[in-house]
Enzyme design. Structure first.
Site, PDB file in Angstrom:
ATOM      1  N   GLY A  29       0.843  -1.202   0.000  1.00  0.00           N
ATOM      2  CA  GLY A  29       0.000   0.000   0.000  1.00  0.00           C
ATOM      3  C   GLY A  29       0.867   1.237   0.000  1.00  0.00           C
ATOM      4  O   GLY A  29       2.050   1.170   0.357  1.00  0.00           O
ATOM      5  N   GLU A  64       4.544 -10.494  -6.808  1.00  0.00           N
ATOM      6  CA  GLU A  64       3.520 -10.542  -7.850  1.00  0.00           C
ATOM      7  C   GLU A  64       3.946  -9.863  -9.151  1.00  0.00           C
ATOM      8  O   GLU A  64       3.338 -10.074 -10.182  1.00  0.00           O
ATOM      9  CB  GLU A  64       2.207  -9.928  -7.330  1.00  0.00           C
ATOM     10  CG  GLU A  64       2.225  -8.428  -7.045  1.00  0.00           C
ATOM     11  CD  GLU A  64       2.785  -8.052  -5.668  1.00  0.00           C
ATOM     12  OE1 GLU A  64       3.508  -8.876  -5.076  1.00  0.00           O
ATOM     13  OE2 GLU A  64       2.528  -6.925  -5.199  1.00  0.00           O
ATOM     14  N   GLY A 123     -20.825  -5.142 -28.281  1.00  0.00           N
ATOM     15  CA  GLY A 123     -20.008  -5.815 -29.287  1.00  0.00           C
ATOM     16  C   GLY A 123     -18.620  -6.125 -28.748  1.00  0.00           C
ATOM     17  O   GLY A 123     -17.856  -6.850 -29.354  1.00  0.00           O
ATOM     18  N   GLY A 124     -18.286  -5.550 -27.583  1.00  0.00           N
ATOM     19  CA  GLY A 124     -16.999  -5.841 -26.942  1.00  0.00           C
ATOM     20  C   GLY A 124     -17.073  -7.191 -26.235  1.00  0.00           C
ATOM     21  O   GLY A 124     -18.142  -7.804 -26.132  1.00  0.00           O
ATOM     22  N   VAL A 125     -15.936  -7.630 -25.722  1.00  0.00           N
ATOM     23  CA  VAL A 125     -15.851  -8.969 -25.138  1.00  0.00           C
ATOM     24  C   VAL A 125     -16.758  -9.097 -23.904  1.00  0.00           C
ATOM     25  O   VAL A 125     -17.501 -10.074 -23.764  1.00  0.00           O
ATOM     26  CB  VAL A 125     -14.397  -9.276 -24.707  1.00  0.00           C
ATOM     27  CG1 VAL A 125     -14.301 -10.657 -24.110  1.00  0.00           C
ATOM     28  CG2 VAL A 125     -13.464  -9.150 -25.886  1.00  0.00           C
TER      29      VAL A 125
END
Ligand code: XMP
Length: 514
Positions: A56, A173, A226-228
């Site tokens: 953080g 990560e 129309g997008g994923v």
């Protein structure tokens, strides 16, 4: 999300928090980000196999610094503290943390005393790791011992002597930490004893059941872009409740070339979904006439979208549910979810729609990351070109036509963009970049074609590579390829006589030009 085992991440606001969840899900283990002030009692459940305290931006000494319920340390669950999470563990359990004005940011070498701790199993004594911290540890709390150091942080890793608590100053990560994935895998499988059982097939089955249960025999309305995201939400909901779902596709006149036809063909003819396609280009382009301020454009588009969508919903008597393709990153970025994260940029999709329409929300993808959504789309049989399509912003070409928008500039940009994308596909480059598009500038330059002087607009090409769209690098596309694209655009698109390529990364640039 109901799963048999999960790792939870207490979110202290790091920009990398999402990445931790991603990495763990990549190991087929479900992981969820939850507010840092979650109480120990809420974590005392058998499905929670381990707890991670994220990094953080704050100092543990700052007033109002985010805290932890200390009873969490008594749950006897495996705990991993990362960066701020480490400092907090040290501070709360009585060790010594030193406040520092200067941040250490960048690569460092972690020197381990031994690799006997299971977190470091299988690794070398020296590791390249990625640091990003201000405060640092001077003395571990009682019961802990230091097990790794680096030049700038004398205690870079510490572990509890008898309990499964480990804390590290660096970020496993991020990909710059050489063996970060192995460390997280050791935490998840060896310290927390998880099994790799989070699979998209199970997700689909569970959500189909959950949608049926929630919706009953009510109607659901979905704004298909129309997008994923909205496409996958549509097929998933359609699988659950069939004709109770109606999709509305609003063509605001600033879509990509032939987009309306493609959406209608895929969904209405191909999948058999109830689809209402509305050509609202007059509404939008009329309102946008002569407007060149980007924020003003966005406001007009947002408002007009709600008006058009509401008009269509009224014709259908406002079904009880409104479905949206909200994803996990949208959920965790929304300010209501948690305290300390700083919002980098807010997007303005169909904001306000649910409030205005007074409908119940159905968001079946809100636990998923983008590539998980793509997997679901593939399993449900959406065509691959649609599933692997680059993201396209809600306001469409409006954010890519700088200056005032009219039908002619939309046409010019659609043509140029189509050439660029089609050539990326034919040269097998499309799937190697994360997002590519053309931008039309409000600038005219002199050129020469044949024997004639031309005075036309400039087109900028943008292509970026990124994991999360929060940072991005410009794509190193081959020069020969760019040359071919440029030649084709200038020769084939009336209205453009010059092409430039954007070589700005994000930050300091953004992906869209606006
Ligand atoms: P920026 O320009 O902020 O873009 O670097 C990051 C990503 O977000 C997309 N984007 C949008 N997506 N509605 C959307 O659905 C929007 O208003 C919007 N603005 C930007 C952008 O295309 C990129 O993928």
């Amino acid at each position: 999300m109901q799963v048999s085992e999960k790792i939870v991440i207490l979110d202290y606001g790091s920009q990398y928090t999402k990445l931790i969840a991603r990495r763990i899900r990549d190991m087929s283990v479900y992981s969820e980000i939850i507010p840092f002030d979650t109480k120990a009692a809420d974590l005392d459940r058998s499905d929670i196999k381990g707890i991670i305290l994220s990094g953080g931006p704050q100092s543990v000494f700052a007033s109002g610094a985010p805290q932890i319920d200390p009873d969490i340390f008594n749950l006897n669950k495996p705990i991993l503290g990362i960066c701020y999470g480490m400092q907090l563990i040290c501070h709360v359990l009585g060790g010594r943390v030193e406040a520092s004005e200067d941040r250490e940011y960048g690569p460092a070498t972690l020197k381990l005393e031994s690799t006997s701790h299971v977190f470091f199993e299988g690794l070398n004594l020296n590791q390249k790791v990625w640091m990003s911290h201000g405060d640092r540890l001077l003395e571990p709390p009682s019961g802990f011992r230091a097990i790794g150091s680096s030049d700038n942080a004398p205690i870079t890793a510490m572990a509890h002597r008898d309990r499964p608590i480990l804390a590290i100053q660096f970020h496993p990560e991020v990909s710059h930490t050489e063996h970060g994935a192995q460390m997280l895998s050791n935490f998840v499988f060896k310290m927390c004893s998880c099994r790799a059982s989070w699979k998209m097939f199970d997700f689909i089955e569970d959500s189909v059941n959950a949608i049926r249960e929630k919706v009953g025999d009510s109607g659901v309305l979905l704004g298909l872009s129309g997008g994923v995201d909205s496409s996958v939400a549509a097929v998933l909901i359609h699988r659950a409740i069939g004709d109770q779902l109606t999709c509305v596709f609003v063509d605001h006149g600033m879509m990509r070339k032939d987009e309306m036809n493609e959406v209608v063909t895929t969904f209405r003819s191909g999948i058999g979904i109830n689809l209402i396609a509305v050509d609202a280009s007059n509404d939008f382009l009329g309102q946008l006439k002569d407007v060149d301020d980007p924020e003003e454009k966005r406001k007009i588009i947002g408002r007009t979208f709600i008006e058009v969508f509401d008009r269509e919903a009224s014709k259908l008597n406002h079904p009880e549910f409104l479905a949206q393709g909200t994803l996990y990153p949208d959920v965790i970025e929304s300010a209501t979810h948690h305290g300390p994260a700083q919002t980098i940029k807010s997007h303005h999709n169909v904001g306000g729609l649910p409030d205005k329409m007074n409908m119940k929300l159905l968001e079946p993808l809100r636990d998923l990351f983008k590539d998980e959504v793509r997997q679901v789309g593939r399993i449900l049989g959406l065509p691959d070109p649609l599933v692997s399509r680059h993201p396209f912003p809600g306001p469409g070409l409006a954010v890519r036509i700088l200056g005032a928008i009219d039908r002619e500039s939309v046409r010019v940009l659609q043509e140029a963009d189509d050439i660029f994308i089609e050539m990326l596909r034919s040269h097998q480059l499309y799937d190697h970049v994360s997002q590519a598009f053309a931008v039309l500038l409000p600038v005219k330059t002199v050129g020469i074609m044949g024997d004639n002087r031309t005075y036309e607009r400039v087109c900028a090409l943008r292509s970026v590579s990124t994991n999360d769209f929060m940072t991005a690098d410009w794509s190193r596309l081959p020069h020969e390829f760019l040359a071919e694209v440029s030649t084709r655009i200038v020769n084939e698109v009336a209205g453009i006589n010059r092409v430039v390529y954007d070589i700005t990364s994000k930050p300091p640039g953004t992906i869209e030009w606006e």
